[in-house]
Scaffold this motif. Structure first.
Motif, PDB file in Angstrom:
ATOM      1  N   LEU A   1     -22.408 -54.395 -29.188  1.00 18.11           N
ATOM      2  CA  LEU A   1     -23.082 -53.273 -29.780  1.00 18.11           C
ATOM      3  C   LEU A   1     -22.443 -51.945 -29.302  1.00 18.11           C
ATOM      4  O   LEU A   1     -22.420 -52.039 -28.017  1.00 18.11           O
ATOM      5  CB  LEU A   1     -24.480 -53.559 -29.727  1.00 18.11           C
ATOM      6  CG  LEU A   1     -25.092 -52.300 -30.426  1.00 18.11           C
ATOM      7  CD1 LEU A   1     -24.926 -52.310 -31.924  1.00 18.11           C
ATOM      8  CD2 LEU A   1     -26.446 -52.290 -30.049  1.00 18.11           C
ATOM      9  N   ALA A   2     -21.860 -51.046 -29.981  1.00 21.19           N
ATOM     10  CA  ALA A   2     -21.408 -49.822 -29.556  1.00 21.19           C
ATOM     11  C   ALA A   2     -22.135 -48.589 -30.187  1.00 21.19           C
ATOM     12  O   ALA A   2     -22.625 -48.545 -31.472  1.00 21.19           O
ATOM     13  CB  ALA A   2     -19.990 -49.670 -29.827  1.00 21.19           C
TER      14      ALA A   2
ATOM     15  N   ALA B   1     -11.513 -53.723 -28.051  1.00 22.65           N
ATOM     16  CA  ALA B   1     -10.814 -54.661 -27.200  1.00 22.65           C
ATOM     17  C   ALA B   1     -11.427 -55.571 -26.630  1.00 22.65           C
ATOM     18  O   ALA B   1     -10.980 -56.925 -26.809  1.00 22.65           O
ATOM     19  CB  ALA B   1     -10.023 -53.945 -26.209  1.00 22.65           C
ATOM     20  N   LEU B   2     -12.589 -55.424 -26.027  1.00 22.82           N
ATOM     21  CA  LEU B   2     -13.403 -56.446 -25.546  1.00 22.82           C
ATOM     22  C   LEU B   2     -14.124 -57.523 -26.442  1.00 22.82           C
ATOM     23  O   LEU B   2     -13.920 -58.665 -26.204  1.00 22.82           O
ATOM     24  CB  LEU B   2     -14.605 -55.761 -24.653  1.00 22.82           C
ATOM     25  CG  LEU B   2     -15.616 -56.647 -24.011  1.00 22.82           C
ATOM     26  CD1 LEU B   2     -15.069 -57.586 -23.234  1.00 22.82           C
ATOM     27  CD2 LEU B   2     -16.949 -56.239 -23.578  1.00 22.82           C
ATOM     28  N   SER B   3     -14.499 -57.159 -27.528  1.00 17.54           N
ATOM     29  CA  SER B   3     -15.058 -57.861 -28.624  1.00 17.54           C
ATOM     30  C   SER B   3     -13.931 -58.901 -29.185  1.00 17.54           C
ATOM     31  O   SER B   3     -14.146 -60.183 -29.407  1.00 17.54           O
ATOM     32  CB  SER B   3     -15.343 -57.076 -29.833  1.00 17.54           C
ATOM     33  OG  SER B   3     -16.552 -56.459 -29.277  1.00 17.54           O
TER      34      SER B   3
ATOM     35  N   VAL C   1     -17.762 -59.933 -32.844  1.00 19.57           N
ATOM     36  CA  VAL C   1     -17.719 -58.812 -33.834  1.00 19.57           C
ATOM     37  C   VAL C   1     -18.384 -57.616 -32.998  1.00 19.57           C
ATOM     38  O   VAL C   1     -18.982 -58.060 -32.097  1.00 19.57           O
ATOM     39  CB  VAL C   1     -18.255 -59.063 -35.222  1.00 19.57           C
ATOM     40  CG1 VAL C   1     -17.881 -60.304 -35.983  1.00 19.57           C
ATOM     41  CG2 VAL C   1     -19.922 -59.392 -35.100  1.00 19.57           C
ATOM     42  N   LEU C   2     -17.971 -56.159 -33.492  1.00 19.96           N
ATOM     43  CA  LEU C   2     -18.542 -55.259 -32.836  1.00 19.96           C
ATOM     44  C   LEU C   2     -19.180 -54.580 -33.821  1.00 19.96           C
ATOM     45  O   LEU C   2     -18.748 -54.110 -34.764  1.00 19.96           O
ATOM     46  CB  LEU C   2     -17.311 -54.496 -32.344  1.00 19.96           C
ATOM     47  CG  LEU C   2     -17.884 -53.075 -31.762  1.00 19.96           C
ATOM     48  CD1 LEU C   2     -18.436 -53.162 -30.387  1.00 19.96           C
ATOM     49  CD2 LEU C   2     -16.696 -52.164 -31.440  1.00 19.96           C
ATOM     50  N   LEU C   3     -20.490 -54.342 -33.436  1.00 21.04           N
ATOM     51  CA  LEU C   3     -21.388 -53.538 -34.578  1.00 21.04           C
ATOM     52  C   LEU C   3     -21.576 -52.267 -33.863  1.00 21.04           C
ATOM     53  O   LEU C   3     -21.620 -51.814 -32.862  1.00 21.04           O
ATOM     54  CB  LEU C   3     -22.728 -54.209 -34.795  1.00 21.04           C
ATOM     55  CG  LEU C   3     -22.737 -55.746 -35.453  1.00 21.04           C
ATOM     56  CD1 LEU C   3     -24.111 -56.253 -35.203  1.00 21.04           C
ATOM     57  CD2 LEU C   3     -22.164 -55.554 -36.947  1.00 21.04           C
ATOM     58  N   ILE C   4     -21.638 -51.145 -34.991  1.00 20.21           N
ATOM     59  CA  ILE C   4     -21.529 -49.697 -34.525  1.00 20.21           C
ATOM     60  C   ILE C   4     -23.045 -48.975 -35.075  1.00 20.21           C
ATOM     61  O   ILE C   4     -23.039 -49.208 -36.201  1.00 20.21           O
ATOM     62  CB  ILE C   4     -20.382 -48.977 -34.671  1.00 20.21           C
ATOM     63  CG1 ILE C   4     -19.064 -49.456 -34.224  1.00 20.21           C
ATOM     64  CG2 ILE C   4     -20.531 -47.442 -34.569  1.00 20.21           C
ATOM     65  CD1 ILE C   4     -18.007 -49.079 -34.836  1.00 20.21           C
TER      66      ILE C   4
END
Length: 96
Positions: free
Chosen positions: A51-52, A66-68, A74-77
């Motif tokens: 999460l960002a 990059a980390l995800s 997945v990266l959620l914003i």
């Protein structure tokens, strides 16, 4: 702020085909749409995610992406409680 129809038309005029456009009403919704596609078609984890913050133009997402990718998550914003519903729904649907 978004890749709208005008940008898609400009790409087409330059000979670039847009196969699919993933989007939502806000950053949270868009990130959930992308996350669902990554899980369904690219083998990303379906039960863990990162999460960002979307505050300050989503700077947190730069390193988080990059980390995800490295972690196959997945990266959620999201940036406010008001726009967090898609992220909350995504997490709730995958809660153990």
């Amino acid at each position: 702020a978004v890749v709208g129809p005008r940008v898609v038309a400009e790409l087409a005029a330059a000979g670039i085909t847009v196969r699919e456009r993933l989007f939502g009403a806000n950053r949270s919704e868009t990130s959930a749409a992308i996350a669902n596609r990554l899980i369904a078609d690219f083998g990303f984890s379906a039960n863990t995610f990162n999460l960002a913050s979307g505050v300050n133009e989503g700077i947190d997402a730069l390193g988080g992406a990059a980390l995800s990718g490295k972690e196959n998550r997945v990266l959620l914003i999201t940036n406010t409680a008001g726009s967090a519903a898609p992220v909350t729904e995504f997490a709730t649907a995958r809660a153990a």
